[in-house]
Enzyme design. Sequence first.
Site, short mmCIF file in Angstrom:
data_model
loop_
_atom_site.label_atom_id
_atom_site.label_comp_id
_atom_site.label_asym_id
_atom_site.label_seq_id
_atom_site.Cartn_x
_atom_site.Cartn_y
_atom_site.Cartn_z
N ASP A 1 0.99 -1.21 -0.16
CA ASP A 1 -0.07 0.00 0.08
C ASP A 1 0.98 1.24 0.06
O ASP A 1 1.94 1.22 0.22
CB ASP A 1 -0.93 0.17 1.33
CG ASP A 1 -0.12 -0.10 2.49
OD1 ASP A 1 0.69 -0.91 2.79
OD2 ASP A 1 -0.56 0.78 3.53
N GLU B 1 0.23 -0.75 5.65
CA GLU B 1 1.13 -0.45 6.78
C GLU B 1 1.09 1.18 7.03
O GLU B 1 1.44 1.42 8.00
CB GLU B 1 2.63 -0.95 6.06
CG GLU B 1 3.68 -0.81 7.07
CD GLU B 1 4.35 0.60 7.17
OE1 GLU B 1 5.17 0.89 8.27
OE2 GLU B 1 3.82 1.68 6.27
#
Length: 553
Positions: free
Chosen positions: A158, A225
């Site tokens: 991400d 994250e």
Amino acid sequence: MSSVFSRLLVSLLCSITLAHAHSTAQLHLQTALVPLNLPTEDYAACGQVAPLNPSESQRSRINVNLDVLYGRDSFKLRTFEALGGAIRIPTESYDDLAPVGQDDRWDIFALLHEYLEGTFPLVYQSLRVTKVNTYGIVLHWQGSNESLLPVLMTAHQDVVPVEPSTVNQWVHPPYSGYYDGTWIWGRGSCDDKSDIISQLTTIESLLKEDFQPSRTFVFAFGFDEEASGLEGAGHLAVYLKSRYGINSFAALLDEGGGFGKLYGGNVLFAGPSTGEKGYLDVRLEVSTPGGHSSVPPAHTGIGILASAIVAIESHSHDASLARSGTVFQMLQCAAAHGPDITTTLRSLIEKAASDDQALIELSDALVKMGPKFAALVGTTQAVDLISGGVKVNALPERVETVINHRIAEHRKFNLTLVSFGTNVTIGSEGAGHVILSKAWGTSLEPAPMTPISSSKPYEILAGTIKAALKSSTIYNSTAVVVSPSLAIDTQFYWNLTKHIFRYSHSTDDGRYNQAHTVNEASAYKVVALKGEALIDKIRFHTKFILNWDESTS
Ligand SMILES: *[C@@H]1O[C@H](CO)[C@@H](O)[C@H](O)[C@H]1NC(C)=O
Ligand SMILES: *[C@@H]1O[C@H](CO)[C@@H](O)[C@H](O)[C@H]1NC(C)=O
Ligand SMILES: *[C@@H]1O[C@H](CO)[C@@H](O)[C@H](O)[C@H]1NC(C)=O
Ligand SMILES: *[C@@H]1O[C@H](CO)[C@@H](O)[C@H](O)[C@H]1NC(C)=O
Ligand SMILES: CC(=O)N[C@H]1CO[C@H](CO)[C@@H](O)[C@@H]1O
Ligand SMILES: [Zn+2]
């Protein structure tokens, strides 16, 4: 009593005394700071290892072949395009995402999975692929020798969302993945798609050289994250613990500190993080009787809370430097090898290795060097949230603030949490309450320190970093020093191994950051990665795998 909470307590009592001059306050708060049981090894010397390359004939041949391949333009262009393609899939993670399955904003990760599978066919054919919580990726590369513990490498899929109002500041659009001859542009180019592409390119290249590992290697790629990490790394950690067990990995390589000419001159310092700060968010709530503001008391709830905050901010925590801590090790390395360290500071650091008075002086000197240095040596606090008051003509009944503590790694709280669940009455009946609680029901102890002294895993990492930098075609330096550093992040993988290294093989010279924000996760940051920096990352990952494969530790 010199703990964070006794400070807080003193501060509170001061401020509450201001507000309620004749009342007595009793806070049943029992806390203590206890030193962790630390190894008593001598960390004073900044020990260095030699560059490490595989020596066994087959691994050595592959290492040499791949160094040559990685220098070819055709390889470079293909690799830059592989990263560009990953950047073009905007896998943004948001703080308000509902769990996987309940929020269709996760769907985009399926496109990234498809892309990776198409771009690295050999990896997907040869390794065992497991999807955890739909979008977590675990790749298992089986080694031939079952008695060697596997090595775990992680990265995340991400990226931080792009603030729409900043799109016109980008030289090339944030999801262009455009290679302009020097830079690869886009969100994720640095953090952290370059790590995913580098690891997959490494595996693919090793497979093409017919490399069959002796040791098992496991790769785990999370997907939130930049938000809480709960859906990605949170689930991955549970899976890895059940599939492989506690302390089942020889080492873990996670993203973290990089390298650079930290202390001037032409000496590269590489700083894998081997320690981490803990944190605790404390909620401080003041409730007072309501009423109409035409007949106000001397201090409203907001006034009491404000004076408490003033008192808290004026009592910062003691800084103290522990010889067994990571910061002390960093300082020893700076003194031993940093060209720009002044003679005075150098001798103070050296003296502090054995002289207690010098240790205190050094700690004070760091605090005087500014908040960044002070934060390294002690527990910090920041009042980050405040709320209260609903109407201009009504007395506020309930006001609160949240104070964020980042806890120096060599200390830990021994909180008796009962006190954090008990209401505390201030003064006479009906005067109000002050409530302290853990803000979100969570706290995190400082991470266990990764061993570095006489530690084979640390030596493999340090030797690999040096060999990778030596084989680089773009970095020139008179010396490379590997020095442990302290991370401020939190993490899910703590007890999979004692040997956790948070290290990204990258440097500020290789990253373009137009906005010059210091905030890694900034939604405003414009980023690009130097193509050559990606190649160097691949050299590092390749040597890391070959060196670990050769080691019998
Ligand atoms: C924590 O505090 C309790 C109560 O004061 C005490 O019994 C216990 O030994 C302490 N633990 C440590 C690790 O110091
Ligand atoms: C604490 O005080 C609040 C506000 O006065 C009240 O609502 C709550 O019930 C109290 N809790 C306990 C455990 O006494
Ligand atoms: C693993 O670490 C977590 C903290 O991250 C802790 O709560 C848990 O008790 C640990 N488990 C074991 C078996 O040590
Ligand atoms: C497998 O690893 C163990 C532990 O390092 C070593 O003793 C053994 O010789 C290895 N076996 C083979 C077949 O290489
Ligand atoms: C060719 C090259 O990159 N040279 C650099 C080597 O390092 C020194 C010191 O940082 C630089 O000034 C050179 O430009
Ligand atoms: Zn990251």
